[in-house]
Design a protein around this motif. Sequence first.
Motif, PDB file in Angstrom:
ATOM      1  N   PHE A  74       2.350 -22.173  -3.188  1.00  0.00           N
ATOM      2  CA  PHE A  74       1.784 -22.048  -1.834  1.00  0.00           C
ATOM      3  C   PHE A  74       0.551 -21.139  -1.889  1.00  0.00           C
ATOM      4  N   ALA A  75       0.687 -19.991  -2.558  1.00  0.00           N
ATOM      5  CA  ALA A  75      -0.433 -19.031  -2.594  1.00  0.00           C
ATOM      6  C   ALA A  75      -1.638 -19.670  -3.283  1.00  0.00           C
ATOM      7  N   MET A  76      -1.380 -20.318  -4.418  1.00  0.00           N
ATOM      8  CA  MET A  76      -2.517 -20.856  -5.187  1.00  0.00           C
ATOM      9  C   MET A  76      -3.222 -21.957  -4.416  1.00  0.00           C
TER      10      MET A  76
ATOM     11  N   PRO B 239     -10.471 -22.028   0.466  1.00  0.00           N
ATOM     12  CA  PRO B 239     -11.763 -21.335   0.655  1.00  0.00           C
ATOM     13  C   PRO B 239     -12.761 -21.710  -0.450  1.00  0.00           C
ATOM     14  N   LEU B 240     -12.270 -21.919  -1.690  1.00  0.00           N
ATOM     15  CA  LEU B 240     -13.205 -22.297  -2.767  1.00  0.00           C
ATOM     16  C   LEU B 240     -13.813 -23.666  -2.460  1.00  0.00           C
ATOM     17  N   GLY B 241     -13.009 -24.527  -1.846  1.00  0.00           N
ATOM     18  CA  GLY B 241     -13.513 -25.868  -1.574  1.00  0.00           C
ATOM     19  C   GLY B 241     -14.327 -25.927  -0.303  1.00  0.00           C
ATOM     20  N   LEU B 242     -13.871 -25.201   0.740  1.00  0.00           N
ATOM     21  CA  LEU B 242     -14.499 -25.361   2.051  1.00  0.00           C
ATOM     22  C   LEU B 242     -15.532 -24.269   2.313  1.00  0.00           C
ATOM     23  N   GLY B 243     -15.625 -23.269   1.437  1.00  0.00           N
ATOM     24  CA  GLY B 243     -16.607 -22.211   1.699  1.00  0.00           C
ATOM     25  C   GLY B 243     -15.902 -21.043   2.367  1.00  0.00           C
ATOM     26  N   PRO B 244     -16.386 -19.829   2.091  1.00  0.00           N
ATOM     27  CA  PRO B 244     -15.644 -18.641   2.557  1.00  0.00           C
ATOM     28  C   PRO B 244     -15.871 -18.292   4.022  1.00  0.00           C
ATOM     29  N   THR B 245     -16.805 -18.971   4.716  1.00  0.00           N
ATOM     30  CA  THR B 245     -17.140 -18.498   6.085  1.00  0.00           C
ATOM     31  C   THR B 245     -15.878 -18.550   6.957  1.00  0.00           C
ATOM     32  N   PRO B 246     -15.555 -17.398   7.613  1.00  0.00           N
ATOM     33  CA  PRO B 246     -14.281 -17.316   8.361  1.00  0.00           C
ATOM     34  C   PRO B 246     -14.141 -18.394   9.426  1.00  0.00           C
TER      35      PRO B 246
ATOM     36  N   GLY C 166      -3.884 -26.692   9.769  1.00  0.00           N
ATOM     37  CA  GLY C 166      -3.620 -27.888   8.950  1.00  0.00           C
ATOM     38  C   GLY C 166      -3.371 -27.517   7.501  1.00  0.00           C
ATOM     39  N   VAL C 167      -4.219 -26.604   6.974  1.00  0.00           N
ATOM     40  CA  VAL C 167      -4.088 -26.242   5.549  1.00  0.00           C
ATOM     41  C   VAL C 167      -2.736 -25.606   5.285  1.00  0.00           C
ATOM     42  N   LEU C 168      -2.345 -24.664   6.157  1.00  0.00           N
ATOM     43  CA  LEU C 168      -1.065 -23.968   5.927  1.00  0.00           C
ATOM     44  C   LEU C 168       0.087 -24.968   5.970  1.00  0.00           C
ATOM     45  N   TRP C 169       0.046 -25.866   6.908  1.00  0.00           N
ATOM     46  CA  TRP C 169       1.178 -26.801   7.050  1.00  0.00           C
ATOM     47  C   TRP C 169       1.210 -27.797   5.894  1.00  0.00           C
ATOM     48  N   ILE C 170       0.009 -28.295   5.507  1.00  0.00           N
ATOM     49  CA  ILE C 170       0.002 -29.273   4.400  1.00  0.00           C
ATOM     50  C   ILE C 170       0.484 -28.602   3.118  1.00  0.00           C
ATOM     51  N   THR C 171       0.075 -27.345   2.905  1.00  0.00           N
ATOM     52  CA  THR C 171       0.513 -26.661   1.670  1.00  0.00           C
ATOM     53  C   THR C 171       2.019 -26.433   1.697  1.00  0.00           C
TER      54      THR C 171
ATOM     55  N   MET D 241      -5.030 -14.522   5.369  1.00  0.00           N
ATOM     56  CA  MET D 241      -6.068 -14.824   4.358  1.00  0.00           C
ATOM     57  C   MET D 241      -6.988 -15.927   4.873  1.00  0.00           C
ATOM     58  N   LEU D 242      -6.449 -16.870   5.620  1.00  0.00           N
ATOM     59  CA  LEU D 242      -7.281 -17.978   6.111  1.00  0.00           C
ATOM     60  C   LEU D 242      -7.837 -17.664   7.495  1.00  0.00           C
TER      61      LEU D 242
END
Lengths: 248, 67, 228, 205
Positions: free
Chosen positions: C35-37, C43-50, C59-64, C125-126
């Motif tokens: 889950f953590a990884m 962020p590496l894929g989508l860019g770090p901008t908050p 969506g990301v949290l649920w899909i992971t 983190m997200l």
Amino acid sequence: MWPIFHKFGSPPWLYAIAGAILRWLLPITLLALVTGMVWGLLFTPSENVQGNSYRIIYIHVPAAVVALAGYYVMALAGAVSLIWRMKMADVAMKAAAPVGAALTFVALFTGAIWGKPTWGTWWVWDARITSMLILLFLYLGVVALYEAFDNKEAAGKACAVLSLVGMVNIPIIYKSVDWWYSLHQGASIKFTGETSIHPSMLYPLLLMIAAFYALFTCALLLNMRAELLQREQRTQWVQKLLSKDVVN
Amino acid sequence: MYFDSLHAALDMGGHGFYVWTAYSVTIVMIALVVIAPVLRRRRFLRQLAGQLKRAQVATAENTRGER
Amino acid sequence: MTPPGAVQFCIRLLRRQLLLAVRRPLEIGNPLLFFAMVVALFPLGLGPTPETLAGFAPGVLWITALLSNLLTSDAVFRSDFEDGSLEQLLLAPQPLFMSVLAYIGAHWLTTGLLLAAVSPVFALMLNLPAQAIVALVASLLIGTALLSLIGGIGAALTVGLKRGGMLISLLILPLYMPVLIFGSAAVQAAVGGFPVGPYLAILGAMLCLAIALAPLAMAAGLRISIDA
Amino acid sequence: MPTRDSGVPVLAARSLCLERGGRELFRELSFTICAGQLWQIEGANGAGKTSLLRILCGLSRYGFTGQVERFAPLLYLGHQSALKALLTPRENLAFHVSGEGCYGDEQIESALARVGLYGYEDVASHTLSAGQHRRVNLARLLLSDATLWLLDEPFTAIDKAGVDELQALLASHVAGGGAVVMTSHQALDVSCDVRYLNLGTGLAA
């Protein structure tokens, strides 16, 4: 058990009956398909909003309707094979899976290609199309599970359980995708819904839906005959069939 | 016929490409769905007939051998 | 001595499964590390901008969470199948669909519950807004139980297959989709300040349906896999 | 060989037929197992001994024709030792999934002692040998009170002393009104009479 159920269960009887039905149903189906397509393509007026691209409705909607119905046929055949342990229902389920998957692919492809002229993109995450995509995954899951088992008897039973679980989930998936679509897009027009359709356009559509149902039945019976031969290759009636060299 | 010429039927006011591609793919899939099982059955019958012939030849041989 | 009742046997099975899980504590950590990884990938894929991250966070949290649950659901019955204990379970006088619930309960306790407990860290983190974190944990609690039950059906059907790992995702991912829809919708509603109740209610309704029907499918699946 | 049917029937099998990979393993096999009988199923490798046992105990439900009726609780010991390597022998027996009963600590200890595992109760099972694994599995025979025992080659990986002990246990179980159906390649020297079921030639009472 009722005697007719048992008679229905005997492979040679079913093989002969399927052959008899096919002899008259297959020509009628092909005829209906051809007339329906020609009628829908060339003789119906074009629609004022979408122009001629709406003609794809004559293959998209029937394929979608029959693909969904096909899944229920497969699941019910699976249920019969699980509950009453009937080998023929198992054969019917195994035969229905690829046909349903093919029709779902047709519905998806025609739906996607229809999106290009109307909405300008090749793939649009419309509620209908997304549910159809998930249905295709369900079909492929059943086909893949069948191929994964070495013991074909157990494969049939496992696929019956999976298709029953899928059948229970289909209404949930369809409702949640519809709801999800309306949440993000706002209740825009359902471009595949044929609510206010002009009668002259409706009749070819009904003919095509009937033709696709008949097509599904023919493909199912054809697949069952092939499957029956493979499963019963060591029995006498297959050997007798060969010696008569009746290859119709 | 709704269209006055063959060309108009093919063009369909610019949408012809999409409509005809969709119909041709559907026709191909319908053909596949109907013909594939027939071919599979025919191939299987031929294969089984071959086995039968081989079996008959084998039995004929060892009956001749026993005599 | 009379055989224990169904519920008592269920509790004993649950204690057995938890004891087995505790004997290998690192394996409990695997889904959390996964889950953590995967959360770190976005962020590496989508860019770090908050802002972009916050937009995708529910969506990301649920899909992971869904994928890490899928990862572990294959092993629910596999170890018992390999050393023959599953056959003994099928011969037990207690109803199989009750005993299967013990397996799924243990799987949920060791994966789903911990996932929900750890998810606030990844939500921060997200850059997920703070008021949505409670909704996230609540939806994950119900959602992962639902995912474990559905994943159990796939596990029961593929337990006998040598290369069942990849197949299980093809079988049960379509069944995960409604859960994902309402799970991430609940978090998005919380982000937007809308009431979260109705979404959690729908997830709860699905959970009740799954608790009622999934064990029957699992029991049938296990009997078929053992018989193959 | 006296074929008196003293005990009450424990298991009845009617017209069992099994076909595997095109080969017919057995056909129209019918027999009744009564209390007080010891059956040994013989046959070459691949003759279907294990398949028959799995059909009798109800693990295989599809793939064969015929009926099997069971009138008493049964205990099935298969090829695998059904033992979790992570648990100690005591935990394996205390938490056993077969759901027969809640075994107390002293029951488990006495059973483990009788199968020669005295002192190994709390050793992690992955350090034990395969033979010791099977002995833990055989300890279940002492703990359970099922009347019908279905044993699939119980003597594998068991040393000479263990085999004699096990044969004595089988004899005492049968004498005490139980029934045993087992498959084995070794000849049995047991006090009670043994009925043979050869899958090749059929029933040989």
